[in-house]
Design a protein around this motif. Structure first.
Motif, mmCIF file in Angstrom:
data_model
loop_
_atom_site.group_PDB
_atom_site.id
_atom_site.type_symbol
_atom_site.label_atom_id
_atom_site.label_comp_id
_atom_site.label_asym_id
_atom_site.label_seq_id
_atom_site.Cartn_x
_atom_site.Cartn_y
_atom_site.Cartn_z
ATOM 1 N N LEU A 80 0.832 -1.206 0.000
ATOM 2 C CA LEU A 80 0.000 0.000 0.000
ATOM 3 C C LEU A 80 0.869 1.260 0.000
ATOM 4 C CD1 LEU A 80 -2.861 1.238 0.227
ATOM 5 C CD2 LEU A 80 -2.576 1.159 2.713
ATOM 6 N N VAL A 81 0.553 2.151 -0.936
ATOM 7 C CA VAL A 81 1.266 3.426 -1.068
ATOM 8 C C VAL A 81 0.247 4.558 -1.103
ATOM 9 C CG1 VAL A 81 2.740 4.856 -2.562
ATOM 10 C CG2 VAL A 81 3.196 2.395 -2.323
ATOM 11 N N LYS A 82 0.543 5.637 -0.374
ATOM 12 C CA LYS A 82 -0.256 6.861 -0.451
ATOM 13 C C LYS A 82 0.686 8.051 -0.548
ATOM 14 C CE LYS A 82 -3.750 9.675 -0.359
ATOM 15 N NZ LYS A 82 -4.654 9.789 -1.526
ATOM 16 N N LYS A 83 0.529 8.808 -1.645
ATOM 17 C CA LYS A 83 1.361 9.988 -1.875
ATOM 18 C C LYS A 83 0.488 11.241 -1.871
ATOM 19 C CE LYS A 83 4.707 7.587 -4.856
ATOM 20 N NZ LYS A 83 5.293 7.529 -6.225
ATOM 21 N N TYR A 84 1.032 12.302 -1.304
ATOM 22 C CA TYR A 84 0.439 13.629 -1.407
ATOM 23 C C TYR A 84 1.459 14.507 -2.116
ATOM 24 C CZ TYR A 84 -2.725 11.898 2.230
ATOM 25 O OH TYR A 84 -3.628 11.154 2.958
ATOM 26 N N ASP A 85 1.261 14.722 -3.404
ATOM 27 C CA ASP A 85 2.268 15.431 -4.211
ATOM 28 C C ASP A 85 3.617 14.723 -4.059
ATOM 29 O OD1 ASP A 85 0.376 17.325 -5.088
ATOM 30 O OD2 ASP A 85 0.637 18.482 -3.244
ATOM 31 N N ASP A 86 4.608 15.409 -3.492
ATOM 32 C CA ASP A 86 5.939 14.796 -3.365
ATOM 33 C C ASP A 86 6.124 14.040 -2.057
ATOM 34 O OD1 ASP A 86 6.732 15.787 -5.819
ATOM 35 O OD2 ASP A 86 7.523 17.651 -4.964
ATOM 36 N N PHE A 87 5.140 14.158 -1.143
ATOM 37 C CA PHE A 87 5.268 13.503 0.165
ATOM 38 C C PHE A 87 4.643 12.109 0.123
ATOM 39 C CE2 PHE A 87 3.335 12.665 4.402
ATOM 40 C CZ PHE A 87 4.529 12.450 5.089
ATOM 41 N N VAL A 88 5.414 11.115 0.557
ATOM 42 C CA VAL A 88 4.903 9.741 0.602
ATOM 43 C C VAL A 88 4.525 9.422 2.051
ATOM 44 C CG1 VAL A 88 5.330 7.326 0.031
ATOM 45 C CG2 VAL A 88 6.450 9.141 -1.297
ATOM 46 N N ALA A 89 3.230 9.364 2.329
ATOM 47 C CA ALA A 89 2.746 9.133 3.696
ATOM 48 C C ALA A 89 2.782 7.662 4.062
ATOM 49 C CB ALA A 89 1.322 9.676 3.845
ATOM 50 N N VAL A 90 2.512 6.804 3.080
ATOM 51 C CA VAL A 90 2.520 5.351 3.299
ATOM 52 C C VAL A 90 3.397 4.739 2.211
ATOM 53 C CG1 VAL A 90 1.124 3.253 3.478
ATOM 54 C CG2 VAL A 90 0.194 5.437 4.290
ATOM 55 N N LYS A 91 4.421 3.965 2.633
ATOM 56 C CA LYS A 91 5.497 3.569 1.720
ATOM 57 C C LYS A 91 5.501 2.068 1.434
ATOM 58 C CE LYS A 91 8.368 7.329 3.511
ATOM 59 N NZ LYS A 91 9.610 7.689 4.256
ATOM 60 N N GLY A 92 4.431 1.582 0.828
ATOM 61 C CA GLY A 92 4.424 0.189 0.378
ATOM 62 C C GLY A 92 4.293 -0.824 1.492
#
Length: 256
Positions: A13-25
């Motif tokens: 699971l990955v969640k990105k906000y623009d350049d910020f990766v909040a959840v990294k796989g």
């Protein structure tokens, strides 16, 4: 050994906000009928992860299945089988508890007995009280009652005991265990490590959007001790909260 059923499956699971990766796989499974803790400091990514599983937030990539349903194709099916604890802002402060429960049951399109629901969280004597008149502990208990309206398979509780006094906290622990004993899977976030140790079958620690460890509380503690870790203060068989509860009783108070 009997294989346990996976009721939540999170894969890469990955969640990105623009350049910020909040959840990294991140990847993990939650088993049916366990209490699973997602732990970590504020900003670690645990709330984002939960909101994606709850279908409240869109993921960037990865796969999430809830009781076999994909969050990509089966959002409505997932919503019918989960209960999500709302924060205080989610309630109409001038409605009484019966009116609120009737409102929520209408939203879920289910028929309930409001007094029966309130009895589950020991609030039947507050049935005609307005939500805004409740104490902090009573509001937390009511919020848990609302998660049970649709008889969910999975309940998500976000820091359910924050700000509560010791009696209210311990009684909420009993309530959470009772929810699980009735066949419901519970996913909980908390900043109280003693709470996670008491309640959770397994915990995952999230830091900077990654799961850094996932195991049972006992195994994690044993691993730390076996590494040579020693507490500065001798560990006793009880703590100060146990003393407080023993001296003042465990029954619900009128204002908790």
């Amino acid at each position: 050994m009997e294989k346990r059923k996976v009721i939540i499956s999170v894969k890469n699971l990955v969640k990105k906000y623009d350049d910020f990766v909040a959840v990294k796989g991140i990847s993990f499974d939650v088993y049916e009928n366990e209490i699973f803790g997602l732990l970590g400091p504020n900003g670690a990514g645990k709330t984002t992860t939960l909101e994606i599983i709850e279908t409240l937030r869109k993921k960037t990539s990865g796969e999430v299945f809830v009781d076999g349903h994909s969050i990509d194709q089966d959002t409505n099916k997932i919503k019918r089988i989960i209960g999500v604890q709302l924060q205080a802002a989610g309630y109409y402060p001038n409605l009484n508890l019966i009116e609120l429960l009737e409102l929520f049951s209408g939203l879920y399109d289910v028929t309930i007995d409001p007094m029966e629901m309130l009895a589950k969280v020991n609030l039947q004597d507050k049935a005609k009280a307005k939500y805004k008149a409740l104490s902090g502990g009573q509001k937390q208990r009511f919020s848990i009652a609302t998660t049970l309206i649709n008889s969910p398979k999975i309940v998500f509780l976000d820091e359910p005991t924050t700000g509560l006094d010791p009696q209210a906290r311990r009684n909420l622990w009993d309530m959470i265990n009772e929810i699980r004993s009735n066949g419901t899977t519970v996913v909980i976030t908390t900043h109280y490590m003693d709470e996670a140790e008491q309640l959770c079958d397994r915990v995952a620690f999230v830091e900077h959007g990654e799961i850094i460890v996932l195991d049972t509380p006992d195994a994690l503690i044993d691993n730390l001790v076996n590494s040579g870790f020693e507490r500065k203060k001798e560990v006793k068989k009880a703590n100060l909260e146990d003393v407080f509860i023993n001296l003042t009783g465990k029954e619900w108070r009128a204002d908790n």
